[in-house]
Design an enzyme around this catalytic site. Structure first.
Site, short mmCIF file in Angstrom:
data_model
loop_
_atom_site.label_atom_id
_atom_site.label_comp_id
_atom_site.label_asym_id
_atom_site.label_seq_id
_atom_site.Cartn_x
_atom_site.Cartn_y
_atom_site.Cartn_z
N LYS A 13 -53.39 -17.38 -5.64
CA LYS A 13 -53.15 -16.28 -6.58
C LYS A 13 -54.33 -15.31 -6.58
CE LYS A 13 -52.59 -19.07 -10.14
NZ LYS A 13 -52.78 -20.36 -9.46
N ARG A 88 -49.11 -19.35 -18.97
CA ARG A 88 -49.21 -20.67 -18.37
C ARG A 88 -48.30 -21.68 -19.02
NH1 ARG A 88 -54.01 -20.50 -15.52
NH2 ARG A 88 -54.44 -22.38 -14.34
N ARG A 160 -66.32 -24.84 -7.28
CA ARG A 160 -65.95 -24.68 -8.68
C ARG A 160 -66.02 -26.01 -9.40
NH1 ARG A 160 -60.68 -21.09 -9.94
NH2 ARG A 160 -59.98 -22.91 -11.10
N ARG A 171 -54.95 -30.76 -13.38
CA ARG A 171 -54.44 -29.39 -13.32
C ARG A 171 -53.04 -29.36 -12.70
NH1 ARG A 171 -59.09 -27.10 -9.98
NH2 ARG A 171 -57.89 -25.18 -9.86
#
Ligand code: AP5
Ligand code: ZN
Length: 216
Positions: A13, A88, A160, A171
């Site tokens: 994305k 989300r 990250r 996630r």
């Protein structure tokens, strides 16, 4: 144009967003980027966000929604935007619709990047982020000219904090449970376009641009 970018963690994305936003001449609004900037600045928002993000949990809706509606109220978003990472879950999607409805606007296009789970894990484990401009690179699939240095701004790259195994698993779980149902939500509204996001960054960009052209 008001566009939402959907897709699992690591779908690409953020990678595709720059090209889309400059093509449409709208701001790229990424809730993940806003949270990461807040963490870096050490603000109260950053402290709260980090507590949820490190382990792969979602930041509470109230905080996220307030932040997004503030951002959408800024001048540069009045003609359109590219939302990345928001909504989300269905509550956030309803909130977005309601916020836009007040100014007579709607989400016009939802691009869903489709990538199978095995690719996601490889994309996330090799991802390196620029600490300065926030761009993401990949050690194998999208390497920089000089290892560890951003091609765009010469900032240094790091991994990250939420790209380690346990957070990634969480996630993905949350994506399946909370975010994946949004495809149906937007399909019912007739605005969903699915894009096959397997292939090189350039090939995926071409597919995305083809959808944008067909839509315009
Ligand atoms: P967020 O930053 O939105 O993370 P995410 O959804 O997990 O998405 P990613 O940034 O991991 O992936 P991406 O799809 O942008 O992939 P990228 O382009 O980097 O959110 C982070 C956290 O913030 C959340 O977990 C949550 O805690 C919180 N949060 C954010 N929004 C929220 C909200 N609305 N509500 C509540 N909480 C929220 O690509 C990945 C890698 O693959 C890169 O290395 C890239 O170089 C590589 N790559 C890209 N394209 C290709 C390709 N075609 N082929 C091979 N490799 C590729
Ligand atoms: Zn950079």
């Amino acid at each position: 144009t008001r566009v939402v970018l959907l897709g699992p963690p690591g779908a690409g994305k953020g990678t595709q967003a720059n090209a889309i936003a400059s093509r449409l001449e709208v701001p790229h609004i990424s809730t993940g980027d806003i949270f990461r900037r807040a963490i870096e600045e050490g603000s109260d928002l950053g402290l709260v966000a980090r507590a949820h993000m490190v382990s792969g949990e979602l930041v509470p809706d109230g905080i996220t929604m307030t932040m997004v509606s503030r951002r959408l109220g800024e001048e540069d978003a009045s003609k359109g935007f590219l939302l990345d990472g928001f909504p989300r879950n269905v509550d956030q999607a309803r909130y977005l619709d309601e916020t836009l409805r007040r100014s007579g606007d709607v989400v016009e296009l939802v691009l869903e990047l489709h990538v199978p789970a095995e690719d996601i894990v490889r994309r996330l484990s090799g991802r390196r982020m620029c600490g300065q401009c926030g761009r993401s690179w990949h050690v194998e699939f999208n390497p920089t000219r000089v290892e560890g240095i951003c091609d765009t701004c010469a900032g240094s790259l790091h991994q990250r904090e939420d790209d380690h195994q346990d957070s990634v698993r969480r996630r993905l779980e949350l994506h399946e449970r909370e975010t994946a149902p949004l495809a149906g939500y937007y399909q019912d509204k007739g605005v969903l376009s699915r894009v096959d996001a397997v292939g090189t960054v350039e090939v995926v960009s071409e597919r995305v641009l083809a959808v944008l052209i067909a839509h315009s």
